[in-house]
Write a protein that holds these residues in place. Structure first.
Motif, short mmCIF file in Angstrom:
data_model
loop_
_atom_site.label_atom_id
_atom_site.label_comp_id
_atom_site.label_asym_id
_atom_site.label_seq_id
_atom_site.Cartn_x
_atom_site.Cartn_y
_atom_site.Cartn_z
N GLU A 211 0.83 -1.21 0.00
CA GLU A 211 0.00 0.00 0.00
C GLU A 211 0.87 1.26 0.00
OE1 GLU A 211 -2.11 -3.48 1.51
OE2 GLU A 211 -0.22 -2.51 2.13
N LYS A 212 1.99 1.21 0.72
CA LYS A 212 2.89 2.37 0.74
C LYS A 212 3.54 2.58 -0.62
CE LYS A 212 6.68 4.59 3.23
NZ LYS A 212 7.28 5.14 1.99
N TYR A 213 3.93 1.47 -1.26
CA TYR A 213 4.52 1.57 -2.60
C TYR A 213 3.53 2.24 -3.55
CZ TYR A 213 6.27 0.12 -7.17
OH TYR A 213 6.70 0.11 -8.48
N THR A 214 2.27 1.82 -3.49
CA THR A 214 1.24 2.39 -4.35
C THR A 214 1.06 3.88 -4.09
OG1 THR A 214 0.06 0.28 -4.43
CG2 THR A 214 -1.20 2.25 -5.02
N LYS A 215 1.00 4.25 -2.81
CA LYS A 215 0.81 5.65 -2.45
C LYS A 215 2.01 6.49 -2.86
CE LYS A 215 -1.47 9.03 -0.61
NZ LYS A 215 -2.71 9.52 -1.26
N ASP A 216 3.21 5.97 -2.65
CA ASP A 216 4.42 6.70 -3.04
C ASP A 216 4.45 6.93 -4.54
OD1 ASP A 216 5.18 6.77 -0.43
OD2 ASP A 216 6.82 5.32 -0.61
N PHE A 217 4.07 5.92 -5.31
CA PHE A 217 4.09 6.06 -6.76
C PHE A 217 3.05 7.08 -7.21
CE2 PHE A 217 6.22 3.39 -10.06
CZ PHE A 217 5.98 4.25 -11.13
N GLU A 218 1.90 7.07 -6.58
CA GLU A 218 0.87 8.08 -6.89
C GLU A 218 1.41 9.49 -6.63
OE1 GLU A 218 -2.42 7.00 -4.48
OE2 GLU A 218 -3.22 5.52 -5.90
N ASN A 219 2.10 9.66 -5.52
CA ASN A 219 2.65 10.97 -5.18
C ASN A 219 3.72 11.41 -6.17
OD1 ASN A 219 1.00 11.15 -2.93
ND2 ASN A 219 2.53 10.33 -1.54
N ILE A 220 4.51 10.46 -6.64
CA ILE A 220 5.55 10.78 -7.63
C ILE A 220 4.91 11.28 -8.92
CG2 ILE A 220 7.30 9.76 -9.14
CD1 ILE A 220 8.04 7.93 -6.77
N ILE A 221 3.91 10.55 -9.39
CA ILE A 221 3.24 10.95 -10.63
C ILE A 221 2.57 12.32 -10.47
CG2 ILE A 221 1.41 10.36 -12.26
CD1 ILE A 221 3.94 8.61 -12.39
N ALA A 222 1.97 12.54 -9.30
CA ALA A 222 1.32 13.84 -9.06
C ALA A 222 2.35 14.96 -9.07
CB ALA A 222 0.57 13.80 -7.72
N THR A 223 3.52 14.71 -8.49
CA THR A 223 4.58 15.72 -8.47
C THR A 223 5.07 16.02 -9.88
OG1 THR A 223 5.31 15.05 -6.27
CG2 THR A 223 6.90 16.25 -7.63
N ILE A 224 5.25 15.01 -10.68
CA ILE A 224 5.72 15.20 -12.06
C ILE A 224 4.68 15.96 -12.88
CG2 ILE A 224 6.28 13.99 -14.21
CD1 ILE A 224 7.57 11.81 -12.48
N GLU A 225 3.41 15.59 -12.70
CA GLU A 225 2.34 16.29 -13.42
C GLU A 225 2.30 17.76 -13.04
OE1 GLU A 225 -1.10 14.00 -12.40
OE2 GLU A 225 -1.00 12.81 -14.24
N HIS A 226 2.45 18.04 -11.75
CA HIS A 226 2.41 19.43 -11.29
C HIS A 226 3.58 20.23 -11.85
CE1 HIS A 226 1.78 22.84 -8.61
NE2 HIS A 226 3.06 22.76 -8.27
N GLU A 227 4.78 19.64 -11.81
CA GLU A 227 5.94 20.36 -12.32
C GLU A 227 5.86 20.55 -13.82
OE1 GLU A 227 9.55 18.56 -11.02
OE2 GLU A 227 9.16 18.95 -8.89
N SER A 228 5.31 19.58 -14.53
CA SER A 228 5.16 19.72 -15.97
C SER A 228 4.16 20.82 -16.31
CB SER A 228 4.70 18.39 -16.57
OG SER A 228 5.65 17.38 -16.38
N ALA A 229 3.10 20.92 -15.50
CA ALA A 229 2.09 21.97 -15.74
C ALA A 229 2.68 23.35 -15.46
CB ALA A 229 0.88 21.73 -14.84
N GLN A 230 3.61 23.42 -14.52
CA GLN A 230 4.24 24.70 -14.20
C GLN A 230 5.26 25.12 -15.25
OE1 GLN A 230 3.44 26.69 -11.45
NE2 GLN A 230 1.74 25.22 -11.28
N ASN A 231 5.74 24.17 -16.05
CA ASN A 231 6.75 24.46 -17.07
C ASN A 231 6.30 23.88 -18.41
OD1 ASN A 231 9.16 25.51 -15.32
ND2 ASN A 231 8.42 23.65 -14.29
#
Length: 238
Positions: A211-231
């Motif tokens: 469950e932690k692996y799943t949550k961590d991966f979700e957070n990584i994707i969310a971070t990448i999406e956010h940074e891509s939207a900012q740039n």
């Protein structure tokens, strides 16, 4: 070098091997398998001199030669070896270490074992610790499996697993260091060993849960999406 972001299975050691890329690196924990805890009824005073080496292919890479050399000099200490000893690619290793593997009464060459089986559970119940001086890993699955079974980790820094206060990191993996760590662990009181085992199990159940692996991966994707939207005009963005 061509990646925008990196995800790494491992810890700070593993991440550090990619620092040269100067890219943003996210670490993910290797999820623990479904392995029953072995220490619920374990007599730690009785098994204090029993150790396990557990690994997959590349027996020299994973330090089995070093461990066999040490236990060949410790007749009062027992080592169980679980790994692909019959693999054709390990024929030279078997030939070189035939005496240690199959002739010494304190070394028990079991071979490949299903870690979800009763056989592995019985082996883990009779051992106090995992000894694993691997020279390089992403994050060693055999170590995570052993933590899940309640074994105390005695592992190389390059195994890529954090052991905190419930294990020992081998910094040199020298003959003398490995022998000293084995003897030091065996000299501890049963209550101390049980406490280290419990903390190892609790750590892996928390930090290496699926469950932690799943949550961590979700957070990584969310971070990448956010940074891509900012740039949005960044040529290297997704």
């Amino acid at each position: 070098e061509h990646a925008d972001y990196l995800t790494v299975l491992g810890n700070g050691f593993t991440r550090g091997t990619y620092n040269y890329s100067n890219k943003q690196i996210f670490t993910l924990p290797v999820p623990a398998p479904n392995v029953p805890l072995s220490s619920s009824n374990k007599d730690f005073s009785a098994c204090r001199k029993n150790f396990l080496w557990l690994g997959s292919g590349g027996l020299v890479h994973k330090g089995l030669d070093l461990v066999l050399d040490v236990f060949s000099e410790l007749p009062d200490y027992h080592l169980t070896v679980c790994g692909p000893l019959d693999d054709p690619g390990e024929a030279e290793f078997r030939q070189q270490y035939f005496h240690e593997l199959y002739k010494l009464p304190n070394i028990h060459a079991v071979g490949w074992v299903d870690v979800s089986s009763n056989q592995f559970s019985d082996i883990a119940s009779d051992c106090v610790a995992l000894i694993y001086p691997s020279c390089s890993e992403g994050q060693a699955g055999s170590v995570i499996t052993s933590l899940q079974a309640g074994l105390i980790p005695l592992i190389s820094y390059e195994s890529g697993v954090d052991v905190h206060e419930f294990g020992v990191i081998l910094n040199e993996c020298s003959h003398s260091e490995i022998k000293g760590v084995i003897q030091s662990i065996s000299a501890k009181q049963g209550q101390q060993l049980e406490e280290m085992s419990r903390k190892a199990y609790e750590y892996v159940k928390s930090f290496h849960a699926k469950e932690k692996y799943t949550k961590d991966f979700e957070n990584i994707i969310a971070t990448i999406e956010h940074e891509s939207a900012q740039n949005p005009y960044n040529e290297s963005s997704l």
